[in-house]
Design an enzyme around this catalytic site. Structure first.
Site, PDB file in Angstrom:
ATOM      1  N   ARG A  67       0.814  -1.220   0.000  1.00  0.00           N
ATOM      2  CA  ARG A  67       0.000   0.000   0.000  1.00  0.00           C
ATOM      3  C   ARG A  67       0.842   1.262   0.000  1.00  0.00           C
ATOM      4  O   ARG A  67       0.362   2.321  -0.387  1.00  0.00           O
ATOM      5  CB  ARG A  67      -0.960   0.021   1.190  1.00  0.00           C
ATOM      6  CG  ARG A  67      -2.052  -1.031   1.123  1.00  0.00           C
ATOM      7  CD  ARG A  67      -2.887  -0.920  -0.153  1.00  0.00           C
ATOM      8  NE  ARG A  67      -4.032  -1.825  -0.123  1.00  0.00           N
ATOM      9  CZ  ARG A  67      -3.996  -3.120  -0.422  1.00  0.00           C
ATOM     10  NH1 ARG A  67      -2.845  -3.688  -0.793  1.00  0.00           N
ATOM     11  NH2 ARG A  67      -5.083  -3.851  -0.362  1.00  0.00           N
TER      12      ARG A  67
ATOM     13  N   GLY B 119       5.012   8.772  25.152  1.00  0.00           N
ATOM     14  CA  GLY B 119       3.803   9.089  24.398  1.00  0.00           C
ATOM     15  C   GLY B 119       4.061   9.435  22.944  1.00  0.00           C
ATOM     16  O   GLY B 119       3.222   9.160  22.084  1.00  0.00           O
TER      17      GLY B 119
ATOM     18  N   ASP C 169      15.647   4.228  25.860  1.00  0.00           N
ATOM     19  CA  ASP C 169      14.914   4.706  27.039  1.00  0.00           C
ATOM     20  C   ASP C 169      15.364   3.892  28.246  1.00  0.00           C
ATOM     21  O   ASP C 169      15.423   2.664  28.170  1.00  0.00           O
ATOM     22  CB  ASP C 169      13.387   4.565  26.833  1.00  0.00           C
ATOM     23  CG  ASP C 169      12.598   5.515  27.731  1.00  0.00           C
ATOM     24  OD1 ASP C 169      12.917   5.574  28.940  1.00  0.00           O
ATOM     25  OD2 ASP C 169      11.684   6.189  27.232  1.00  0.00           O
TER      26      ASP C 169
ATOM     27  N   ASP D 194      10.864  14.162  26.769  1.00  0.00           N
ATOM     28  CA  ASP D 194      10.056  15.231  27.376  1.00  0.00           C
ATOM     29  C   ASP D 194      10.935  16.063  28.299  1.00  0.00           C
ATOM     30  O   ASP D 194      10.466  16.619  29.271  1.00  0.00           O
ATOM     31  CB  ASP D 194       8.856  14.645  28.126  1.00  0.00           C
ATOM     32  CG  ASP D 194       9.272  13.690  29.229  1.00  0.00           C
ATOM     33  OD1 ASP D 194      10.490  13.513  29.434  1.00  0.00           O
ATOM     34  OD2 ASP D 194       8.396  13.121  29.883  1.00  0.00           O
ATOM     35  N   ASN D 195      12.205  16.141  27.961  1.00  0.00           N
ATOM     36  CA  ASN D 195      13.169  16.780  28.852  1.00  0.00           C
ATOM     37  C   ASN D 195      14.045  17.734  28.036  1.00  0.00           C
ATOM     38  O   ASN D 195      14.685  17.335  27.063  1.00  0.00           O
ATOM     39  CB  ASN D 195      14.018  15.679  29.498  1.00  0.00           C
ATOM     40  CG  ASN D 195      15.077  16.230  30.412  1.00  0.00           C
ATOM     41  OD1 ASN D 195      15.939  16.996  29.989  1.00  0.00           O
ATOM     42  ND2 ASN D 195      15.018  15.838  31.664  1.00  0.00           N
TER      43      ASN D 195
ATOM     44  N   CYS E 275      19.485  25.558  14.191  1.00  0.00           N
ATOM     45  CA  CYS E 275      19.288  24.409  15.064  1.00  0.00           C
ATOM     46  C   CYS E 275      18.309  24.779  16.180  1.00  0.00           C
ATOM     47  O   CYS E 275      17.837  25.914  16.250  1.00  0.00           O
ATOM     48  CB  CYS E 275      20.628  23.942  15.636  1.00  0.00           C
ATOM     49  SG  CYS E 275      21.275  25.011  16.950  1.00  0.00           S
TER      50      CYS E 275
ATOM     51  N   CYS F  35       6.742  16.444  30.977  1.00  0.00           N
ATOM     52  CA  CYS F  35       5.516  15.654  31.040  1.00  0.00           C
ATOM     53  C   CYS F  35       5.241  15.051  32.414  1.00  0.00           C
ATOM     54  O   CYS F  35       4.106  14.761  32.754  1.00  0.00           O
ATOM     55  CB  CYS F  35       5.601  14.523  30.028  1.00  0.00           C
ATOM     56  SG  CYS F  35       4.294  14.610  28.838  1.00  0.00           S
TER      57      CYS F  35
ATOM     58  N   CYS G 289      24.217  31.998  17.919  1.00  0.00           N
ATOM     59  CA  CYS G 289      23.769  30.719  18.474  1.00  0.00           C
ATOM     60  C   CYS G 289      24.992  29.996  19.031  1.00  0.00           C
ATOM     61  O   CYS G 289      26.000  29.841  18.340  1.00  0.00           O
ATOM     62  CB  CYS G 289      23.091  29.855  17.406  1.00  0.00           C
ATOM     63  SG  CYS G 289      22.732  28.195  17.987  1.00  0.00           S
TER      64      CYS G 289
END
Ligand SMILES: [Zn+2]
Length: 249
Positions: A12, A39, A60, A128-129, A171, A187, A244
């Protein structure tokens, strides 16, 4: 050459003019690292595995907690207490046993990332950090490795990609200088609605696949604000920032 099983499994997407057999071969020979299997990492990894990305590195160091299950759709109730990387690898291998999956049951620190990023073609930042996000930005910039970054808080998502393969900015640090972000919640301290993570994590997988198939990547150097409460989508061009600390843009 794609095998007859591969032609069937991916039929597909192969039938899409944007992909074709050539596009599928590019996906099958690609190596992606997903940092953070929560998540965002859950839907991103599920779609990338299903699409036949040749090699996935799953990073993780966390273990699965009851409070994760509202949004981290890779995991089931009986997985509580187990390593996210190990369970994610099992779940994805069941979905697609034809790809190579390397679980890394550890938190991504700078020196480890610096070594590992040499072995992949693209990184998905699903953490989430903010501290880790800046580390990923710096390491990917220095290694010339493209990165697709996202975050979600409440109902609001952000998505942006950088292609560092030509050794140039901008960046993430151009957009959000590291010193200005000390107080932003992650989070574990803020609420988040599960399907918003599904939407934005799926968009990360989509942007990665477009990059790997040499299609235009809409989120390249453009911050997308995805407001799932109203379904409003806003796109912001990066400012031409100077000084930067990471890319000198
Ligand atoms: Zn920069």
């Amino acid at each position: 050459m794609l095998s007859s099983k591969e032609l069937q499994r991916y039929s597909r997407q192969i039938m899409l003019p944007q992909a074709g057999e050539d596009g599928q071969k590019k996906l099958s020979s690609a190596r992606i690292m997903i940092v953070g299997l929560g998540g965002l990492g859950s839907p991103a990894a599920m779609y990338l595995a299903a699409a036949g990305i040749g090699e996935l590195h799953l990073v993780d160091g966390d273990h699965i907690d009851l409070s994760n299950l509202q949004r981290q759709v890779l995991y089931k109730t009986n997985h509580q207490g187990k390593s996210k990387a190990m369970v994610a690898a099992q779940q994805l291998a069941a979905a697609n046993p034809t790809i190579r999956i390397h679980p890394h049951n550890q938190m991504a620190n700078e020196s480890w990332l610096r070594e590992q990023v040499k072995q992949v073609d693209l990184v998905l930042d699903c953490t989430d950090n903010l501290e880790i996000r800046h580390t990923i930005n710096r390491v990917c910039y220095q290694a010339g490795c493209p990165v697709v970054m996202a975050s979600v808080q409440g109902f609001s998502g952000q998505l942006i990609s950088f292609d560092f393969s030509e050794g140039k900015g901008p960046c993430y640090a151009c957009l959000f200088p590291p010193q200005e972000q000390a107080e932003v919640q992650n989070c574990s301290t803020a609420g988040v609605i599960g399907p918003a993570l599904g939407v934005v994590g799926s968009m990360q997988a989509l942007e990665a696949m477009k990059y790997l198939m040499d299609l235009p990547v809409s989120s390249l150097n453009k911050l997308h604000l995805i407001e799932t409460e109203t379904l409003a989508l806003q796109t912001l061009q990066l400012p031409s920032h100077s000084n930067c600390p990471v890319c000198n843009t």
